[in-house]
Design an enzyme around this catalytic site. Structure first.
Site, short mmCIF file in Angstrom:
data_model
loop_
_atom_site.label_atom_id
_atom_site.label_comp_id
_atom_site.label_asym_id
_atom_site.label_seq_id
_atom_site.Cartn_x
_atom_site.Cartn_y
_atom_site.Cartn_z
N ASP A 149 -6.83 -6.37 4.35
CA ASP A 149 -5.79 -4.56 5.01
C ASP A 149 -6.01 -4.65 5.20
OD1 ASP A 149 -5.09 -2.14 4.04
OD2 ASP A 149 -6.25 -1.63 2.57
N ASP B 225 -4.44 3.51 -1.90
CA ASP B 225 -5.99 3.75 -1.06
C ASP B 225 -6.82 5.50 -1.17
OD1 ASP B 225 -6.44 1.73 1.19
OD2 ASP B 225 -3.46 2.48 1.24
N HIS C 243 -8.33 0.64 -3.28
CA HIS C 243 -9.01 0.86 -2.64
C HIS C 243 -10.19 2.11 -2.24
CE1 HIS C 243 -9.85 0.02 2.32
NE2 HIS C 243 -10.47 -0.08 1.58
N MET D 95 -11.39 -5.72 5.74
CA MET D 95 -10.69 -5.11 6.97
C MET D 95 -10.42 -5.79 7.89
SD MET D 95 -10.29 -2.51 4.58
CE MET D 95 -9.07 -1.19 5.73
N SER E 111 0.85 -0.83 0.05
CA SER E 111 -0.56 -0.14 0.41
C SER E 111 1.25 0.99 -0.02
CB SER E 111 -1.30 -0.19 1.15
OG SER E 111 -1.73 1.46 1.14
N MET F 117 -11.99 4.49 -0.76
CA MET F 117 -12.65 4.94 0.82
C MET F 117 -13.52 6.27 1.31
SD MET F 117 -9.82 3.32 3.11
CE MET F 117 -8.42 3.29 1.98
C1 DX5 Z 1 -6.02 1.68 5.88
C2 DX5 Z 1 -5.85 1.49 4.38
C3 DX5 Z 1 -4.15 0.01 3.98
C4 DX5 Z 1 -3.41 1.42 4.55
C5 DX5 Z 1 -2.99 -0.78 5.81
O1 DX5 Z 1 -7.49 2.59 6.18
O2 DX5 Z 1 -7.12 0.68 3.62
O3 DX5 Z 1 -4.62 0.36 3.28
O4 DX5 Z 1 -2.12 1.32 4.02
O5 DX5 Z 1 -2.11 -0.14 6.20
P1 DX5 Z 1 -0.57 -1.17 7.19
O6 DX5 Z 1 -0.24 -2.07 6.24
O7 DX5 Z 1 0.13 -0.19 7.61
O8 DX5 Z 1 -1.77 -1.07 7.79
ZN ZN Z 2 -6.49 0.41 1.41
#
Ligand code: DX5
Ligand code: ZN
Length: 215
Positions: free
Chosen positions: A175, A34, A65, A136, A7, A67
C-alpha cells in the site's frame, strides 16, 4: 492469484457510490477503505456510517485498513457496516495477538500492517494467526506519495518466512505509491494484493489502469 484493491481515499467523495461501481465494473478485486483518526496518522477520513452507505454499491469485499489507535473499539460497527478484511497496525496494538484473534472470531480476515520502519520480527509470534500482512510502502496518512523501494527486500523476506512456517497462503498486501512501474517490482518480491489509490482514481479509464497493474 493477484488482487487489485483500489483505495477510495483517492476517489471523488462527492460521487463515492459511482466511483465504487466504476472500479467494480473495471475489474477490481477488493475495495480498500482507509480509516484515519488524526491520532495514529495526521489525517482524518471516514468511519462506519460511510462504509454502511456504500455497501449496497458492490458485492466486492471491503478491505478496511485501520490507521487508528485502539482499533478494536471499531470492530463491531465496522463489521455491522459490511467490512470483510480488517487490518490493524502493529504499532497501534499493545495486545496484537488478542486483537488478531478477535478479528477472526468475528468472522473477518485478519490483517496486520507494518509501517516502513517496523521490522518483520514484530510478527514472529503472531504469523500463525494472521490471514494477511500489509507492508506499507509509504508512511501512512496520505495518498499520492512516492514508493519506498527499500521495502522490496522486506516483502521478499516475509514471503520466505511464510514459506518456512508452511503458510504460503497468507496474503502480502502492499500500500502506497503503487503504479504500473512499481507493481511488477512488488509482485516479483512476493506481494499478491496491490492497493492503488491515486494511480487508479487519477485516470479516467479505470479498466485500463487496473489491467496495467496486472501485466
Ligand atoms: C495511505 C493509505 C493508502 C493510500 C494509497 O496511508 O493507506 O491506502 O490511499 O494511496 P496511493 O496509491 O495514492 O499511494
Ligand atoms: Zn491503505
Amino acid at each position: 492469484m493477484l488482487k487489485i484493491a483500489p483505495s477510495i481515499l483517492a476517489a471523488d467523495f462527492a460521487r463515492l457510490g459511482q466511483e465504487i461501481r466504476d472500479v467494480d465494473r473495471s475489474g477490481a478485486d477488493w475495495i480498500h477503505i482507509d480509516i484515519m483518526d488524526n491520532r495514529f496518522v495526521p489525517n482524518l477520513t471516514f468511519g462506519p456510517p460511510v462504509i454502511r452507505a456504500v455497501r449496497p454499491e458492490t458485492r466486492l469485499p471491503f478491505d478496511v485498513h485501520l490507521m487508528t489507535v485502539h482499533p478494536e473499539t471499531l470492530f463491531p460497527a465496522l463489521i455491522e457496516a459490511g467490512a470483510n478484511v480488517l487490518t490493524v497496525h502493529a504499532e497501534a496494538c499493545t495486545h496484537l495477538h488478542r486483537t488478531v484473534n478477535r478479528i477472526r472470531e468475528l468472522g473477518c480476515l485478519a490483517g496486520v500492517a507494518l509501517n516502513p520502519h517496523t521490522p518483520l520480527s514484530v510478527l514472529d509470534y503472531v504469523l500463525q494467526d494472521v490471514d494477511l500482512v500489509l507492508i506499507m510502502t509509504v508512511n501512512p496518512g496520505f495518498g499520492g506519495q512516492s514508493f519506498i523501494s527499500g521495502m522490496l527486500p522486506k516483502i521478499r523476506e516475509l514471503r520466505k518466512k511464510l514459506a518456512e512456517i508452511g503458510r504460503p497462503e497468507v496474503h502480502i498486501e502492499v500500500d502506497g505509491g503503487i503504479t504500473d512501474e512499481t507493481a511488477p517490482l512488488v509482485r516479483e518480491a512476493g506481494a499478491d494484493v496491490l492497493v492503488a489509490g491515486s494511480y487508479v482514481f487519477g485516470q479516467t479509464d479505470r479498466e485500463k489502469a487496473i489491467s496495467s497493474l496486472r501485466r
